[in-house]
Motif scaffolding. Structure first.
Motif, mmCIF file in Angstrom:
data_model
loop_
_atom_site.group_PDB
_atom_site.id
_atom_site.type_symbol
_atom_site.label_atom_id
_atom_site.label_comp_id
_atom_site.label_asym_id
_atom_site.label_seq_id
_atom_site.Cartn_x
_atom_site.Cartn_y
_atom_site.Cartn_z
ATOM 1 N N GLN A 5 0.826 -1.208 0.000
ATOM 2 C CA GLN A 5 0.000 0.000 0.000
ATOM 3 C C GLN A 5 0.856 1.252 0.000
ATOM 4 O O GLN A 5 0.520 2.243 -0.650
ATOM 5 N N ARG A 7 3.918 1.506 -1.312
ATOM 6 C CA ARG A 7 4.474 1.642 -2.665
ATOM 7 C C ARG A 7 3.418 2.151 -3.638
ATOM 8 O O ARG A 7 3.703 2.964 -4.514
ATOM 9 N N LEU A 8 2.192 1.676 -3.476
ATOM 10 C CA LEU A 8 1.106 2.112 -4.356
ATOM 11 C C LEU A 8 0.763 3.576 -4.115
ATOM 12 O O LEU A 8 0.455 4.312 -5.052
ATOM 13 N N ALA A 11 3.209 5.765 -5.958
ATOM 14 C CA ALA A 11 3.269 5.608 -7.416
ATOM 15 C C ALA A 11 2.675 6.843 -8.100
ATOM 16 O O ALA A 11 1.592 7.287 -7.771
ATOM 17 N N PRO A 14 1.834 5.019 -14.457
ATOM 18 C CA PRO A 14 1.389 3.624 -14.620
ATOM 19 C C PRO A 14 2.504 2.586 -14.441
ATOM 20 O O PRO A 14 2.254 1.487 -13.946
ATOM 21 N N VAL A 17 2.872 2.020 -10.740
ATOM 22 C CA VAL A 17 1.744 1.222 -10.245
ATOM 23 C C VAL A 17 1.956 -0.244 -10.599
ATOM 24 O O VAL A 17 1.758 -1.133 -9.770
ATOM 25 N N ALA A 20 4.451 -1.700 -8.295
ATOM 26 C CA ALA A 20 3.946 -1.848 -6.929
ATOM 27 C C ALA A 20 3.049 -3.074 -6.786
ATOM 28 O O ALA A 20 3.037 -3.718 -5.737
ATOM 29 N N ILE A 21 2.313 -3.418 -7.825
ATOM 30 C CA ILE A 21 1.389 -4.553 -7.720
ATOM 31 C C ILE A 21 1.970 -5.838 -8.297
ATOM 32 O O ILE A 21 1.287 -6.856 -8.337
ATOM 33 N N TYR A 27 -4.131 -8.678 -8.748
ATOM 34 C CA TYR A 27 -4.142 -7.279 -9.163
ATOM 35 C C TYR A 27 -3.276 -7.068 -10.403
ATOM 36 O O TYR A 27 -3.583 -6.224 -11.236
ATOM 37 N N ARG A 28 -2.199 -7.830 -10.502
ATOM 38 C CA ARG A 28 -1.343 -7.731 -11.689
ATOM 39 C C ARG A 28 -2.123 -8.128 -12.941
ATOM 40 O O ARG A 28 -2.042 -7.464 -13.975
ATOM 41 N N PHE A 31 -4.635 -5.343 -13.777
ATOM 42 C CA PHE A 31 -3.938 -4.190 -14.352
ATOM 43 C C PHE A 31 -3.517 -4.479 -15.787
ATOM 44 O O PHE A 31 -3.641 -3.622 -16.664
#
Length: 103
Positions: A5, A7-8, A11, A14, A17, A20-21, A27-28, A31
């Motif tokens: 969280q 790191r996100l 960010a 993009p 982000v 971070a994920i 989530y990857r 995204f």
């Protein structure tokens, strides 16, 4: 997840982000799905994932999650109706099919 969280939160673009994920597979994938389709936003990918999870709630028996899933799917149905109505009112009928299918 506190370090993810943080790191996100830091960010700014993009690529940051995506970095971070990277450790979080779900989530990857969402995204990446949003990045691959220019007509689909990240929010739409999250809504699609939520619809998929709510549909799975109806495959189990004897739990109260069905009621929650039903309400969330009704909310998505309302979002879809509002999307279609907005497309019609703005005379943008080529994007009218970009709603999140429920079933």
């Amino acid at each position: 997840f506190p370090e993810g969280q943080m790191r996100l939160a830091r960010a700014a673009d993009p690529q940051a982000v995506a970095a971070a994920i990277e450790p979080y597979g779900t989530y990857r994938a969402l995204f990446q799905e949003a990045a691959d389709d220019p007509d689909r936003a990240l929010e739409d990918a999250f809504f699609g994932r939520e619809v998929g999870l709510c549909r799975l709630a109806f495959e189990q028996q004897f739990h109260y999650g069905v009621f929650y899933a039903y309400l969330r799917l009704k909310e998505q149905e309302i979002r879809n109706i509002v999307w279609i109505a907005e497309c019609i009112s703005q005379k943008n009928k080529k994007r009218i099919n970009n709603y999140i299918p429920i079933f």
